[in-house]
Design a protein around this motif. Structure first.
Motif, short mmCIF file in Angstrom:
data_model
loop_
_atom_site.label_atom_id
_atom_site.label_comp_id
_atom_site.label_asym_id
_atom_site.label_seq_id
_atom_site.Cartn_x
_atom_site.Cartn_y
_atom_site.Cartn_z
N ALA A 192 11.18 -26.46 -80.76
CA ALA A 192 11.50 -25.29 -79.93
C ALA A 192 10.29 -24.36 -79.89
CB ALA A 192 12.71 -24.56 -80.50
N LYS A 193 9.30 -24.72 -79.11
CA LYS A 193 8.01 -24.04 -79.15
C LYS A 193 8.06 -22.63 -78.55
CE LYS A 193 5.36 -28.32 -79.24
NZ LYS A 193 4.35 -29.19 -78.59
N ASP A 194 9.15 -22.31 -77.86
CA ASP A 194 9.28 -20.97 -77.29
C ASP A 194 9.91 -19.99 -78.27
OD1 ASP A 194 11.57 -22.46 -77.16
OD2 ASP A 194 12.32 -21.52 -75.33
N LEU A 195 10.24 -20.46 -79.49
CA LEU A 195 10.78 -19.61 -80.53
C LEU A 195 9.78 -19.51 -81.69
CD1 LEU A 195 14.49 -20.83 -80.68
CD2 LEU A 195 13.62 -18.74 -79.60
N LEU A 196 9.92 -18.47 -82.48
CA LEU A 196 9.05 -18.25 -83.64
C LEU A 196 9.86 -18.33 -84.93
CD1 LEU A 196 7.12 -15.06 -82.43
CD2 LEU A 196 6.41 -17.45 -82.16
N ILE A 197 9.16 -18.57 -86.03
CA ILE A 197 9.78 -18.40 -87.34
C ILE A 197 9.59 -16.94 -87.74
CG2 ILE A 197 9.74 -19.04 -89.78
CD1 ILE A 197 8.64 -21.77 -88.94
#
Length: 296
Positions: free
Chosen positions: A198-203
């Motif tokens: 999910a590259k559009d989200l961050l940790i």
């Protein structure tokens, strides 16, 4: 006189037979049948094999073997039915699960199972950076996305943290993308792979949620001798440091990659845990829930 000699000889023979029988029992190799799915995790296979080796001088040789079950449910049934050839399985500590089985209270992953990080949208980070304690979620109108069937839901609610329950992983990801006041709670074991997908989200960068939870061994009711041996072996391994060496071999990079000890640690209590399980996590885990400290 001859009769006396014969009697003496017979006594010697009987004593020798008894001694040989005792020796045979001592040399006999016993077996520990562990659910095969658990043995697929190399860390658990290595930890238990090491424990059996540490216990060998006192309990004799015990061979670790796979026990088959088609599902978690079937494995649990075989344990509850006290079936020979299925001695133990590894699962999360849980009050209901302990009934009818023998739990061995020793956290094999040292409590990492209760470590939760969050996936968030990029816009959400400023708000979550303001979180310093559990009550901040409600004060800042922030929520955690979870599933109604997960233990996380009950634990978060018991700590007065607002939640949003959605039924599928895809739904939870989409909801997190669309809302900057939510974060999606994920296990430390899975968040890196899901972040890559999910590259559009961050940790989320600043905090970690920690509640007492651990993977422990459950044994069938008539396997108390095996429980005693494995517990002795695990305790010996912890005392001599070999347990920690195995743990670090498999988990040190995971902890470093997620910057676990650099984050604000938010400790949660769990209503789902027995006092014995909690005490074992406090004793052998990486976090203490007595004084809310990490033991890195």
């Amino acid at each position: 006189m001859l009769t006396g000699l014969i009697r003496a000889l017979l006594l010697v023979i009987i004593n020798m037979a008894v001694c040989l029988n005792v020796l045979s029992e001592e040399l006999k190799v016993r077996e520990l049948y562990l659910w095969s799915d658990n043995l697929e995790f190399e860390v658990y296979k290595e930890q238990i094999s090491n424990a059996l080796l540490k216990a060998e001088s006192r309990f004799g040789k015990i061979k670790l073997l796979p026990a088959n079950a088609s599902s978690y449910k079937r494995a649990f049934e075989r344990l509850q039915n006290d079936e020979a050839g299925f001695d133990a399985m590894i699962s999360a500590s849980n009050l209901a699960r302990e009934e009818g089985l023998i739990p061995l209270y020793f956290p094999l992953e040292r409590g990492l199972l209760g470590v939760r990080l969050c996936l968030i949208s990029e816009a959400a980070q400023p708000a979550y950076s303001l979180v310093n304690k559990n009550t901040d979620f409600k004060h800042l109108s922030l929520s955690i996305v979870t599933d109604e069937n997960w233990p996380d839901s009950e634990i978060l609610q018991s700590n007065n943290i607002p939640i949003v329950e959605l039924n599928s992983h895809a739904e939870r990801l989409d909801y997190t993308r669309q809302n900057q006041n939510v974060c999606y709670s994920r296990s430390i074991f899975e968040i890196q792979s899901e972040f890559a997908e999910a590259k559009d989200l961050l940790i989320e960068a600043d905090f970690v949620l920690v509640y007492p939870q651990a993977d422990i061994l459950y044994f069938r009711k008539n396997a108390s001798a095996l429980v005693e041996a494995v517990q002795f072996g695990l305790e010996q391994a912890y005392a001599d440091g070999s347990f920690q060496e195995i743990y670090n071999k498999y988990f040190r990079k995971l902890i470093a990659d997620n910057q676990l000890y650099e984050r604000k640690i938010l400790f949660l209590h769990s209503p789902l845990l027995s006092s014995d399980a909690l005490n074992s996590i406090n004793q052998y885990g990486i976090f203490s829930f007595v004084n809310h400290q990490n033991k890195q």
